[in-house]
Design a protein around this motif. Structure first.
Motif, short mmCIF file in Angstrom:
data_model
loop_
_atom_site.label_atom_id
_atom_site.label_comp_id
_atom_site.label_asym_id
_atom_site.label_seq_id
_atom_site.Cartn_x
_atom_site.Cartn_y
_atom_site.Cartn_z
N PHE A 156 14.51 6.64 9.20
CA PHE A 156 15.66 5.76 9.41
C PHE A 156 15.72 5.31 10.87
N GLN A 157 16.63 4.39 11.13
CA GLN A 157 16.97 4.10 12.52
C GLN A 157 17.65 5.36 13.08
N GLY A 158 16.96 6.03 14.00
CA GLY A 158 17.52 7.24 14.59
C GLY A 158 16.86 8.52 14.15
N GLY A 159 15.89 8.46 13.24
CA GLY A 159 15.19 9.69 12.93
C GLY A 159 14.82 9.87 11.47
N PRO A 160 14.33 11.07 11.15
CA PRO A 160 13.86 11.36 9.80
C PRO A 160 15.00 11.53 8.81
N GLY A 161 14.66 11.40 7.52
CA GLY A 161 15.62 11.65 6.46
C GLY A 161 16.02 13.11 6.40
N ALA A 162 17.09 13.37 5.66
CA ALA A 162 17.64 14.72 5.57
C ALA A 162 16.66 15.66 4.87
N THR A 163 16.66 16.92 5.32
CA THR A 163 15.78 17.92 4.71
C THR A 163 16.51 19.24 4.45
N GLY A 164 17.82 19.21 4.41
CA GLY A 164 18.56 20.45 4.23
C GLY A 164 18.91 20.77 2.80
N THR A 187 0.84 -1.19 0.00
CA THR A 187 0.00 0.00 0.00
C THR A 187 0.88 1.24 0.00
N VAL A 188 0.62 2.15 -0.92
CA VAL A 188 1.41 3.38 -1.04
C VAL A 188 1.00 4.37 0.04
N ILE A 189 1.99 4.90 0.75
CA ILE A 189 1.76 5.96 1.73
C ILE A 189 2.57 7.17 1.29
N HIS A 190 1.91 8.25 0.93
CA HIS A 190 2.60 9.46 0.51
C HIS A 190 3.16 10.15 1.75
N THR A 191 4.48 10.33 1.78
CA THR A 191 5.15 10.90 2.95
C THR A 191 6.09 12.03 2.51
N PRO A 192 5.57 13.17 2.08
CA PRO A 192 6.44 14.27 1.64
C PRO A 192 7.29 14.81 2.77
N GLY A 193 8.37 15.47 2.38
CA GLY A 193 9.27 16.08 3.36
C GLY A 193 10.71 15.94 2.91
N HIS A 194 11.19 14.71 2.81
CA HIS A 194 12.53 14.50 2.24
C HIS A 194 12.54 14.98 0.80
N SER A 195 11.42 14.76 0.14
CA SER A 195 11.15 15.30 -1.20
C SER A 195 9.64 15.36 -1.35
N ILE A 241 8.38 15.78 9.40
CA ILE A 241 7.93 15.44 10.75
C ILE A 241 6.44 15.14 10.74
N ALA A 242 5.66 15.96 10.02
CA ALA A 242 4.23 15.72 9.92
C ALA A 242 3.93 14.39 9.24
N SER A 243 4.68 14.09 8.17
CA SER A 243 4.47 12.83 7.46
C SER A 243 4.75 11.63 8.36
N ILE A 244 5.87 11.68 9.07
CA ILE A 244 6.22 10.57 9.94
C ILE A 244 5.19 10.43 11.06
N HIS A 285 11.06 8.94 20.22
CA HIS A 285 12.09 9.95 19.99
C HIS A 285 11.62 11.13 19.15
N ARG A 286 10.34 11.16 18.85
CA ARG A 286 9.81 12.21 17.97
C ARG A 286 10.16 13.61 18.47
N GLN A 287 9.95 13.89 19.74
CA GLN A 287 10.25 15.24 20.25
C GLN A 287 11.73 15.56 20.17
N GLU A 288 12.58 14.54 20.34
CA GLU A 288 14.03 14.75 20.21
C GLU A 288 14.36 15.21 18.78
N TRP A 289 13.71 14.59 17.80
CA TRP A 289 13.96 15.00 16.40
C TRP A 289 13.56 16.46 16.21
N ILE A 290 12.42 16.82 16.75
CA ILE A 290 11.94 18.20 16.58
C ILE A 290 12.89 19.17 17.25
N ASP A 291 13.34 18.83 18.44
CA ASP A 291 14.27 19.71 19.17
C ASP A 291 15.60 19.83 18.45
N ARG A 292 16.00 18.74 17.82
CA ARG A 292 17.28 18.71 17.09
C ARG A 292 17.18 19.50 15.79
#
Length: 217
Positions: free
Chosen positions: A158-166, A123-131, A176-179, A208-215
């Motif tokens: 990934f293991q440890g958090g979201p993909g790169a967005t820079g 099942t396809v889940i659209h998760t924008p953010g990384h692209s 973050i919203a997609s995840i 660890h979601r809040q840690e990602w946001i804080d980071r």
């Protein structure tokens, strides 16, 4: 009908965007039974992909997104395996950075679209953010190392958090919203099969979601 299984290979190459180039190791996933299969993100080395495919018919090439380390060989793979390419339409700007023409036999992935693979369904889940058109593929039917369900997360989680967005076409609040809204709502024992690096589970990442946001990004 034989049970659908997951084959994994790791390939090495480069990722280029915004004037930079980095060495990367990519996870390639091949899903199917003993007759047919789909290939998720055929990266860097099609001989390695072909080894995982074996004598089976490749029915589809599924792209989680269009960065060149995931999609750079997609057209060549389509020709070699005689399979159509599936990609979310919001990835066209990134596709055009790597490919001068639209994908041959191009099929659009949309949120909620279901792809049969042997006796399993993705099942396809659209998760924008990384692209903009990043997608994940979720299956309640497949197992990885005896655990089920699974989600192929590309570069979204990934293991440890979201993909790169820079980089271009990416956005940190959006990933973050997609995840949060699309992935962390999956069963906690869902195995996350990533585009790079080791697998994880939804239950391992959710606290660890809040840690990602804080980071930040």
């Amino acid at each position: 009908m034989a049970q659908s299984t997951i084959e994994h290979r790791e390939t090495s190459g480069t990722f280029s965007l915004d004037g930079g180039t980095w060495d990367v190791d990519n996870n390639v996933w091949v899903v199917g039974d003993d007759q047919g299969c789909v290939v998720i993100d055929p990266a860097h080395d099609l001989d390695v992909v072909a080894d995982a495919v074996g004598s089976r018919t490749v029915e589809k090439i599924l792209l989680t997104h269009a960065h060149d380390d995931h999609a750079g060989l997609a057209v060549e793979a389509a020709g070699r395996f005689g399979a159509p390419i599936f990609l979310h339409p919001d990835e066209q700007p990134l596709w055009k950075l790597t490919h001068s023409e639209p994908a041959p036999s191009f099929h659009r992935l949309t949120d909620g679209f279901q792809l049969p693979v042997g006796d399993a369904t993705l099942t396809v889940i659209h998760t924008p953010g990384h692209s903009p058109g990043s997608v994940c593929f979720y299956s309640q039917d497949l197992e990885w190392n005896g655990a089920s369900p699974v989600v192929f997360s590309g570069d979204t989680l990934f293991q440890g958090g979201p993909g790169a967005t820079g980089r271009s076409y990416s956005d940190f609040p959006t990933i973050i919203a997609s995840i949060t809204d699309r992935l962390l709502v999956l069963p906690k024992d869902t195995v996350v099969l990533t585009g790079h690096g080791d697998s994880t589970t939804i239950g391992a990442e959710a606290p660890h979601r809040q840690e990602w946001i804080d980071r930040g990004e």
